[in-house]
Design a protein around this motif. Structure first.
Motif, PDB file in Angstrom:
ATOM      1  N   GLY A 338      65.928  37.038  67.840  1.00  0.00           N
ATOM      2  CA  GLY A 338      66.266  36.991  66.422  1.00  0.00           C
ATOM      3  C   GLY A 338      67.197  35.835  66.085  1.00  0.00           C
ATOM      4  O   GLY A 338      67.029  35.159  65.060  1.00  0.00           O
ATOM      5  N   GLU A 339      68.187  35.601  66.953  1.00  0.00           N
ATOM      6  CA  GLU A 339      69.128  34.502  66.718  1.00  0.00           C
ATOM      7  C   GLU A 339      68.409  33.153  66.754  1.00  0.00           C
ATOM      8  O   GLU A 339      68.655  32.273  65.923  1.00  0.00           O
ATOM      9  N   CYS A 340      67.470  32.993  67.716  1.00  0.00           N
ATOM     10  CA  CYS A 340      66.719  31.735  67.818  1.00  0.00           C
ATOM     11  C   CYS A 340      65.818  31.540  66.605  1.00  0.00           C
ATOM     12  O   CYS A 340      65.685  30.423  66.100  1.00  0.00           O
ATOM     13  N   CYS A 341      65.191  32.606  66.138  1.00  0.00           N
ATOM     14  CA  CYS A 341      64.332  32.510  64.954  1.00  0.00           C
ATOM     15  C   CYS A 341      65.150  32.105  63.733  1.00  0.00           C
ATOM     16  O   CYS A 341      64.688  31.336  62.885  1.00  0.00           O
ATOM     17  N   GLN A 342      66.384  32.613  63.654  1.00  0.00           N
ATOM     18  CA  GLN A 342      67.240  32.284  62.517  1.00  0.00           C
ATOM     19  C   GLN A 342      67.590  30.800  62.528  1.00  0.00           C
ATOM     20  O   GLN A 342      67.587  30.130  61.485  1.00  0.00           O
ATOM     21  N   ARG A 343      67.868  30.259  63.726  1.00  0.00           N
ATOM     22  CA  ARG A 343      68.175  28.831  63.827  1.00  0.00           C
ATOM     23  C   ARG A 343      66.954  27.985  63.473  1.00  0.00           C
ATOM     24  O   ARG A 343      67.056  26.983  62.757  1.00  0.00           O
ATOM     25  N   ALA A 344      65.793  28.384  63.999  1.00  0.00           N
ATOM     26  CA  ALA A 344      64.569  27.643  63.697  1.00  0.00           C
ATOM     27  C   ALA A 344      64.240  27.705  62.208  1.00  0.00           C
ATOM     28  O   ALA A 344      63.783  26.721  61.615  1.00  0.00           O
ATOM     29  N   GLN A 345      64.490  28.841  61.598  1.00  0.00           N
ATOM     30  CA  GLN A 345      64.240  29.003  60.157  1.00  0.00           C
ATOM     31  C   GLN A 345      65.078  28.006  59.352  1.00  0.00           C
ATOM     32  O   GLN A 345      64.616  27.409  58.384  1.00  0.00           O
ATOM     33  N   GLY A 346      66.321  27.795  59.784  1.00  0.00           N
ATOM     34  CA  GLY A 346      67.193  26.842  59.100  1.00  0.00           C
ATOM     35  C   GLY A 346      66.651  25.421  59.173  1.00  0.00           C
ATOM     36  O   GLY A 346      66.745  24.656  58.213  1.00  0.00           O
ATOM     37  N   ILE A 347      66.048  25.071  60.307  1.00  0.00           N
ATOM     38  CA  ILE A 347      65.473  23.733  60.479  1.00  0.00           C
ATOM     39  C   ILE A 347      64.302  23.528  59.526  1.00  0.00           C
ATOM     40  O   ILE A 347      64.197  22.512  58.835  1.00  0.00           O
ATOM     41  N   PHE A 348      63.388  24.502  59.469  1.00  0.00           N
ATOM     42  CA  PHE A 348      62.248  24.398  58.561  1.00  0.00           C
ATOM     43  C   PHE A 348      62.707  24.380  57.103  1.00  0.00           C
ATOM     44  O   PHE A 348      62.104  23.720  56.254  1.00  0.00           O
ATOM     45  N   SER A 349      63.766  25.105  56.808  1.00  0.00           N
ATOM     46  CA  SER A 349      64.276  25.176  55.442  1.00  0.00           C
ATOM     47  C   SER A 349      64.722  23.806  54.949  1.00  0.00           C
ATOM     48  O   SER A 349      64.362  23.370  53.850  1.00  0.00           O
ATOM     49  N   VAL A 350      65.505  23.105  55.773  1.00  0.00           N
ATOM     50  CA  VAL A 350      65.998  21.780  55.394  1.00  0.00           C
ATOM     51  C   VAL A 350      64.837  20.826  55.155  1.00  0.00           C
ATOM     52  O   VAL A 350      64.797  20.087  54.164  1.00  0.00           O
ATOM     53  N   GLN A 351      63.859  20.844  56.072  1.00  0.00           N
ATOM     54  CA  GLN A 351      62.739  19.907  55.960  1.00  0.00           C
ATOM     55  C   GLN A 351      61.859  20.199  54.747  1.00  0.00           C
ATOM     56  O   GLN A 351      61.413  19.287  54.055  1.00  0.00           O
ATOM     57  N   SER A 352      61.591  21.468  54.478  1.00  0.00           N
ATOM     58  CA  SER A 352      60.685  21.800  53.374  1.00  0.00           C
ATOM     59  C   SER A 352      61.304  21.513  52.003  1.00  0.00           C
ATOM     60  O   SER A 352      60.601  21.240  51.038  1.00  0.00           O
ATOM     61  N   ARG A 353      62.646  21.526  51.920  1.00  0.00           N
ATOM     62  CA  ARG A 353      63.295  21.393  50.617  1.00  0.00           C
ATOM     63  C   ARG A 353      63.772  19.978  50.282  1.00  0.00           C
ATOM     64  O   ARG A 353      63.876  19.628  49.106  1.00  0.00           O
ATOM     65  N   THR A 354      64.084  19.178  51.304  1.00  0.00           N
ATOM     66  CA  THR A 354      64.707  17.884  51.015  1.00  0.00           C
ATOM     67  C   THR A 354      63.979  16.667  51.587  1.00  0.00           C
ATOM     68  O   THR A 354      64.192  15.556  51.114  1.00  0.00           O
ATOM     69  N   ALA A 355      63.136  16.850  52.591  1.00  0.00           N
ATOM     70  CA  ALA A 355      62.612  15.694  53.332  1.00  0.00           C
ATOM     71  C   ALA A 355      61.437  14.999  52.656  1.00  0.00           C
ATOM     72  O   ALA A 355      61.040  13.914  53.086  1.00  0.00           O
ATOM     73  N   TYR A 356      60.879  15.602  51.600  1.00  0.00           N
ATOM     74  CA  TYR A 356      59.674  15.025  50.995  1.00  0.00           C
ATOM     75  C   TYR A 356      59.901  14.539  49.565  1.00  0.00           C
ATOM     76  O   TYR A 356      58.958  14.399  48.786  1.00  0.00           O
ATOM     77  N   LYS A 357      61.145  14.234  49.233  1.00  0.00           N
ATOM     78  CA  LYS A 357      61.458  13.738  47.894  1.00  0.00           C
ATOM     79  C   LYS A 357      60.865  12.352  47.642  1.00  0.00           C
ATOM     80  O   LYS A 357      60.723  11.924  46.487  1.00  0.00           O
ATOM     81  N   PHE A 358      60.517  11.635  48.730  1.00  0.00           N
ATOM     82  CA  PHE A 358      59.921  10.307  48.555  1.00  0.00           C
ATOM     83  C   PHE A 358      58.599  10.371  47.789  1.00  0.00           C
ATOM     84  O   PHE A 358      58.157   9.377  47.209  1.00  0.00           O
ATOM     85  N   LEU A 359      57.958  11.550  47.766  1.00  0.00           N
ATOM     86  CA  LEU A 359      56.691  11.689  47.047  1.00  0.00           C
ATOM     87  C   LEU A 359      56.868  11.558  45.534  1.00  0.00           C
ATOM     88  O   LEU A 359      55.881  11.396  44.809  1.00  0.00           O
ATOM     89  N   GLU A 360      58.115  11.616  45.065  1.00  0.00           N
ATOM     90  CA  GLU A 360      58.375  11.513  43.631  1.00  0.00           C
ATOM     91  C   GLU A 360      58.314  10.064  43.136  1.00  0.00           C
ATOM     92  O   GLU A 360      58.336   9.816  41.929  1.00  0.00           O
ATOM     93  N   VAL A 361      58.245   9.103  44.081  1.00  0.00           N
ATOM     94  CA  VAL A 361      58.245   7.678  43.722  1.00  0.00           C
ATOM     95  C   VAL A 361      56.867   7.083  44.009  1.00  0.00           C
ATOM     96  O   VAL A 361      56.266   7.342  45.052  1.00  0.00           O
ATOM     97  N   ASN A 362      56.379   6.279  43.075  1.00  0.00           N
ATOM     98  CA  ASN A 362      55.103   5.585  43.261  1.00  0.00           C
ATOM     99  C   ASN A 362      55.330   4.337  44.113  1.00  0.00           C
ATOM    100  O   ASN A 362      56.014   3.406  43.669  1.00  0.00           O
ATOM    101  N   PRO A 363      54.773   4.257  45.333  1.00  0.00           N
ATOM    102  CA  PRO A 363      55.061   3.104  46.202  1.00  0.00           C
ATOM    103  C   PRO A 363      54.558   1.784  45.646  1.00  0.00           C
ATOM    104  O   PRO A 363      55.130   0.725  45.932  1.00  0.00           O
ATOM    105  N   SER A 364      53.487   1.808  44.822  1.00  0.00           N
ATOM    106  CA  SER A 364      52.954   0.566  44.264  1.00  0.00           C
ATOM    107  C   SER A 364      53.875  -0.020  43.203  1.00  0.00           C
ATOM    108  O   SER A 364      53.742  -1.197  42.831  1.00  0.00           O
ATOM    109  N   ALA A 365      54.816   0.788  42.712  1.00  0.00           N
ATOM    110  CA  ALA A 365      55.741   0.321  41.680  1.00  0.00           C
ATOM    111  C   ALA A 365      57.011  -0.304  42.272  1.00  0.00           C
ATOM    112  O   ALA A 365      57.848  -0.827  41.542  1.00  0.00           O
ATOM    113  N   LEU A 366      57.142  -0.263  43.597  1.00  0.00           N
ATOM    114  CA  LEU A 366      58.346  -0.785  44.244  1.00  0.00           C
ATOM    115  C   LEU A 366      58.322  -2.311  44.276  1.00  0.00           C
ATOM    116  O   LEU A 366      57.280  -2.928  44.530  1.00  0.00           O
TER     117      LEU A 366
END
Length: 397
Positions: A338-366
Motif C-alpha cells: 500500500g505504501e509503495c502504491c501511494q508513492r507511485a500514485q504521487g508520481i503519476f499525479s504530477v505527470q498527468s497534471r503538469t507535464a503536458y502543458k506544452f500542448l497548449e502552445v502551437n509549435p508553428s507559431a514559435l
C-alpha cells in the motif's frame, strides 16, 4: 542482525525497488512528446497525431493514478480494518465469522486485480497506437525523401558520432541483459536460503540444529551483500545507457537543425528524429506496462499469501496460532504494498497534471528564438534525469 522476515521484505517485489524506474520513465515520456511536438511545426497533420497521442497518454497516467489510489486504499482497509476484525474472530474461536471476513477480503482484492488487469491492457493498446503514429511519420518521410540533395561536413560528422553511440548503446544493452540474469540467479538463491532458514525456525528440532540456523543466517547476509553489489553494477550500467541516449537525442536534434538551416523543408531526416522520439516513448510505455504487470503479479502473490490459512479454519482450535501467524505476515506485506502504491500514485499525479502543458502552445507559431529556448530547456531537463538518484528522491516523498 536483521531476521529472515526483514530480509524477505527488503528483497521482495513490493519493496521500494517496486517503483524503481517509474519516476524517470514517466517524466521522460512527457519530455520526448514535447520534443516530437516541437519538431512538427511545419507538419500540421503529424502535429495533430502527436497531440492526440500525448493527450491519450496524459489521460492514461491520470487513470493510473486512480487505480494506484484504489490499491493503496484497499491495502489500508485490509490492514487497519478487516485483518484486525478477522484476528479477533479467530481468537474467539468463531470460524463462521472468520469465513465471512475472508470472503469480504476476497471481494476487495478481486476488485483491484480486475482494475490492474485493465491498466495492463490499456498500456499495451497505447504502445500500439504510438507505434502506428511512428509508421505515419515514416510514410511522410518517404514522400519527401527526394527533396534532400546535399549534406555538409558537419552533418557527416554528426552522423558518424550517432553511429558510434549506437554501437555503444548496443553493448550497454547486452551488458544490462547479462547483469539481469546474474541478479535473477542471485535473487533465487537468496529466496532459497530464506525458505530453508524458515523451515528450520519452525521445526520442533530447531534447538538441535541451531548451529545450522546460524550458518543459514550468515549465508543469507552474504548472498544479500552479493545481490546489493550486482544491483549497484546494474545502476551504473543504467546510468551509462541513459547518458548515451541523451547524447543521441542531442545529436539527432542538432542534425535536424543543421538540415533545416540548409533550407531543406520538409525534411524527412528531421521526421526521423521525431520517429526516434516516438519509438523511445513506445518502449517506455512497454516498460510501464511491465510495471503494471508486476503490480498484478504482486497482487496475486499477496492474494495467495492472505488466504494461505483458509483451510486452517476447519481445524481452528488446533491450528489457531498458525492461522494468526499467516494473517500477521499478510498484514505486513499489504502495508508495504500500500505504501509503495501511494508513492507511485504521487508520481503519476504530477505527470498527468503538469507535464503536458506544452500542448497548449502551437509549435508553428514559435519564433526561431522561442523554438531554440524550448529545445534547450527540454534537453537540460533530460540531462538532469537520473534513473537512480531521482527514483530514490521520489520514493522518499
Amino acid at each position: 542482525m536483521a531476521d529472515s522476515k526483514e530480509l524477505v521484505a527488503s528483497g521482495s517485489s513490493w519493496s521500494p525497488e517496486f517503483i524503481k524506474e517509474l519516476f524517470p520513465s514517466a517524466e521522460r515520456t512527457a519530455l520526448l512528446y514535447h520534443l516530437s511536438f516541437l519538431c512538427l511545426g511545419k507538419f500540421p497533420q503529424l502535429e495533430r497525431k502527436i497531440r492526440e497521442q500525448a493527450i491519450e497518454t496524459q489521460m492514461l497516467f491520470g487513470s493510473s493514478e486512480a487505480v494506484l489510489l484504489k490499491c493503496a486504499g484497499t491495502s489500508s482497509n485490509l490492514v487497519t480494518s478487516l485483518f484486525p476484525i478477522l484476528i479477533k474472530a479467530v481468537e474467539k474461536n468463531k470460524p463462521k465469522l472468520a469465513v465471512i471476513y475472508l470472503e469480504k477480503a476476497k471481494t476487495w482484492i478481486k476488485d483491484i486485480v480486475r482494475a490492474v488487469d485493465d491498466m495492463v491492457k490499456r498500456y499495451d493498446h497505447q504502445a500500439q497506437s504510438v507505434g502506428k503514429c511512428t509508421s505515419d511519420v515514416f510514410k511522410e518521410q518517404d514522400a519527401t525523401k527526394l527533396k534532400i540533395t546535399k549534406k555538409t561536413d558537419e552533418m557527416n560528422a554528426l552522423e558518424d558520432a550517432l553511429a558510434k553511440l549506437e554501437t555503444e548503446l548496443e553493448k550497454n544493452v547486452s551488458d544490462m541483459g547479462e547483469m539481469e540474469k546474474r541478479i535473477e540467479k542471485s535473487t533465487q538463491e537468496l529466496h532459497h536460503l530464506i525458505i530453508n532458514n524458515r523451515s528450520y525456525g519452525y521445526s520442533f528440532l530447531w534447538g538441535l540444529f541451531s548451529y545450522r540456523r546460524s550458518y543459514n543466517d550468515d549465508a543469507i547476509l552474504a548472498k544479500q551483500a552479493e545481490l546489493n553489489s550486482l544491483v549497484s553494477e546494474k545502476n551504473s550500467l543504467r546510468n551509462q545507457g541513459w547518458d548515451i541516449k541523451i547524447k543521441q537525442t542531442d545529436l539527432q536534434l542538432k542534425l535536424a537543425n543543421c538540415k533545416i538551416q540548409l533550407g531543406v523543408i520538409p525534411d524527412p531526416d528531421h521526421l526521423t528524429e521525431v520517429q526516434k522520439c516516438l519509438d523511445q516513448i513506445r518502449h517506455i510505455l512497454v516498460d510501464l506496462n511491465k510495471f503494471w504487470e508486476k503490480v498484478g503479479v504482486t497482487l496475486e502473490t499477496l492474494k495467495d499469501k492472505t488466504f494461505v490459512g483458509d483451510k486452517l479454519i476447519e481445524y481452528l482450535e488446533d491450528m489457531k496460532e498458525e492461522f494468526l501467524h499467516s494473517i500477521e505476515d499478510a498484514k505486513q506485506d499489504w502495508q508495504i504494498f500500500g505504501e509503495c502504491c501511494q508513492r507511485a500514485q504521487g508520481i503519476f499525479s504530477v505527470q498527468s497534471r503538469t507535464a503536458y502543458k506544452f500542448l497548449e502552445v502551437n509549435p508553428s507559431a514559435l519564433s526561431k528564438d522561442e523554438w531554440k529556448k524550448q529545445y534547450d530547456s527540454i534537453m537540460e531537463k533530460l540531462r538532469r534525469i537520473n534513473p537512480v538518484d531521482l527514483t530514490k528522491a521520489a520514493i522518499t516523498v
